[in-house]
Design a protein around this motif. Structure first.
Motif: not given
Length: 664
Positions: A527-554
């Protein structure tokens, strides 16, 4: 009676038991009126195992060729048929016996119920012989013989396409035969007069006393008349027990001084009397002999190492037994069976050479027969107290309390002793024991403890143990799998202890665990950041409505969880910085290109329940991860962070590879 005559040659291994052999031959040949199920029983030492071994010789096509079948009583010889399935229960769990049977018949079943169903559906009846039921299980106090009868033998006996012969101790014979229709089952109790073999006992005694078969030359062994008279007296006194005959002969030949062959009072009528008579004839207190044998009567596995014998005898006696040990082999010899073992592993060889000045060999001591152990245990005032003393002595024998340096017997079998002492839950707090102990007996012991009596680390071990036993994992892999399991179960201090205290170099370090169900895909990214190196992340595809999950499209039905790849914590939660806060856009996350993946020093191979990380340069596997549930997704970052997901959630592991210099 035996029904033997002089017209036929005896079975060369058994030398008698004609009536029992006739019944077994009729069962094997499905003779009219013969039962479908035979239960072979009798007291311990009654000759069950010997009879069954001799009968199986007649059932094995290749071995039959070595026997004088034309000279034997035809009614004792079963017809020539394919060899039966013989899943021996010695040292195995009930489940292992059943799966041995399934493997023998090539069944495709994936459950115990499926095994019985497939056996019932076979076109032809199947013949199954199960010996050594009394010796089932890797831990004596875990009750495996009872479980084997209840969970395996009774269902087999109830399956009409199965012809079953089982050798079981008398208390379990009644349970196995109960409920079967009349005429279906026959119980052969070798202690009953119908099946007794007094002539065979006399012949065995006379043969054992004969110098032609290895007996020492003594006045009553070289004189044929004296030898025959003494053999007849030994057989007469022994009743129905071949073991008592064997012990009587051993005691006489090992210490003939003071023995009067004319005095039948010096000949035993039971195992207990054999112990006491031998001790008194040597001028020893019978209680001393029993105390010397007590550690062997309480032993687990194949017996105790000879160097532990004095320590454990003193522990049970609660006094110094070193003086008695000076003449122990003469006193205890007729009842003890030494066994020389080759070196088990390099660490053990080095340890034993250091301790004993040995050349790598290893001597184990066990009792000549389980019935001797039964007699010794029955005479102990309190078996639990004796096991407590043994357990404490074994703990004291662990150098520096480092399980990697412990004698293999101490390491692998202390759980069995503490189980019978009622102390096992207190022992199950040391990750060193979990890592270094043989998982087969340790798992059996832990499973015998009520779950509510186990602490959190023991429950983690219990959950992981099936994976350890299934894969036959060596120490390093056991340590790695347990480290991950402790992280998964929220016990980071135990995971850290495996890293910091055990001196085992693990192939990975588990960074975090996220118990979220329903993960269908998992990828690494940045994940690029304005300052400093990009943050390494794990992206997990989960069912819609999972607590803390971000929507990816209607209407997609899916969402993503973005998690720090190295540092634990979800990204996109309220309260985080603007780059990773609630306005985080998953589209900003960069995935590595195929070229970047191909240039990474490590590669990833995946199966249904295993993953392998390998060094691209050397093609060597640097880490292998196995799972008790299928992997649903996996990915590997260029700097060696392995991201995996199962139906239970996701976790990240830092792969440690000195060869590639990554993930340091």
């Amino acid at each position: 009676m035996t029904g033997s005559t002089d017209d036929y040659a005896p079975h060369p291994h058994i030398g008698g038991r004609v009536a029992a052999l006739r019944a077994l031959a009729a069962w094997r040949g499905s003779a009219p009126g013969a039962p479908r199920v035979v239960v072979l029983t009798g007291s311990s030492g009654s000759g069950r195992s010997r009879l069954l071994t001799g009968f199986l010789m007649l059932c094995e096509p290749e071995y039959r060729k070595r026997l004088p079948l034309d000279e034997m009583d035809p009614s004792t010889v079963p017809p020539e048929l394919p060899a039966p399935a013989v899943p021996s229960a010695d040292g195995l769990t009930a489940a292992q016996v059943l799966w041995l049977l399934a493997d023998h018949y090539g069944l495709n079943a994936t459950s115990t119920e499926g095994v019985y169903a497939e056996l019932a559906a076979l076109d032809e009846p199947v013949t199954v012989v199960v010996p050594d039921v009394d010796r089932a299980g890797p831990v004596r106090a875990a009750g495996e013989p009872e479980r084997l009868v209840r969970d395996v033998l009774k269902p087999l006996a109830a399956t009409e396409t199965v012809r079953l012969l089982a050798e079981v101790p008398r208390p379990l014979a009644v349970e196995l035969a109960a409920g079967l229709p009349s005429g279906t089952v026959q119980v052969i109790d070798l202690d009953e007069q119908e099946w007794a073999d007094p002539e065979g006992l006399v012949l065995h005694a006379q043969a054992a006393l004969n110098p032609e078969f290895g007996a020492p030359e003594l006045p009553f062994t070289v004189d044929p008349a004296a030898r025959l008279a003494l053999g007849a007296a030994i057989g007469r006194r022994a009743g129905t027990s071949p073991l008592v005959v064997q012990l009587a002969v051993h005691c006489i030949l090992m210490a003939p001084e003071g023995f009067d062959p004319a005095d039948e009072r010096l000949l035993p009528t039971s195992v207990g009397e054999a112990l006491d008579l031998h001790a008194r004839r040597l001028g020893a207190d019978p209680r001393t002999l029993r105390l010397l044998l007590a550690p062997l009567a309480l032993a687990e596995g194949d017996g105790i190492p000879v160097q532990l014998w004095a320590r454990l005898a003193s522990a049970v006696a609660e006094q110094d037994m070193s003086q008695a040990m000076a003449g122990a082999m003469l006193l205890a010899g007729p009842f003890v069976q030494p066994e020389e073992r080759e070196e088990e592993q390099e660490q053990v060889e080095e340890q034993e050479q250091e301790e004993e000045g040995a050349d790598g060999g290893r001597t184990l001591l066990r009792l000549l027969h389980p019935a001797v152990g039964d007699e010794i245990r029955a005479g102990l005032p309190n078996v639990r107290a004796a096991q407590t003393q043994i357990a404490m002595a074994l703990l004291e024998a662990v150098p520096e309390q480092d399980w990697s340096k412990a004698d293999p017997y101490v390491r692998d079998h202390i759980a069995g002793h503490t189980l019978e002492a009622g102390l096992l839950p207190q022992l199950l707090t040391d990750p060193g024991l979990f890592v270094h102990a043989d998982p087969v007996p340790l798992r059996a012991a832990v499973e015998a403890v009520p779950t509510e009596a186990l602490g959190p680390p023991a429950r983690t071990y219990l959950r992981t143990a099936p994976l350890l036993t299934r894969t036959q994992a060596p120490v390093t892999l056991r340590a790695a799998l347990l480290e991950t399991a402790f992280v998964e179960d929220g016990l980071p201090e135990y995971a850290e202890a495996i890293h910091d205290r055990l001196g085992v170099e693990l192939p990975w370090q588990t960074l975090w665990n996220l118990p979220v169900p329903g993960i269908s895909a998992a990828t690494v990214g940045s994940l690029p950041r304005p300052e400093g190196p990009a943050a390494p992340v794990a992206v997990l595809v989960v069912p819609a409505g999972t607590p803390g999950a971000l929507p990816v499209g209607e209407g997609s039905g899916s969402a993503v969880l973005v998690h720090g790849l190295v540092q634990p914590g979800l990204l996109g939660d309220a309260g985080t910085d603007t780059d990773t806060g609630p306005d985080l856009d998953p589209a900003r996350i960069l995935r590595p290109s195929e070229e970047e993946r191909a240039a990474a020093p490590l590669g990833l191979s995946r199966g249904a329940d295993y993953l392998r990380v390998w060094d691209r340069a050397s093609q060597e596997v640097v880490a292998a991860l196995v799972s008790d549930t299928p992997f649903t997704a996996a990915d590997l970052s260029s700097d060696g962070i392995l991201l995996v997901a199962t139906e239970r959630g996701a976790k990240a592991l830092r792969i440690r590879s000195a060869g590639t210099g990554i993930a340091s």
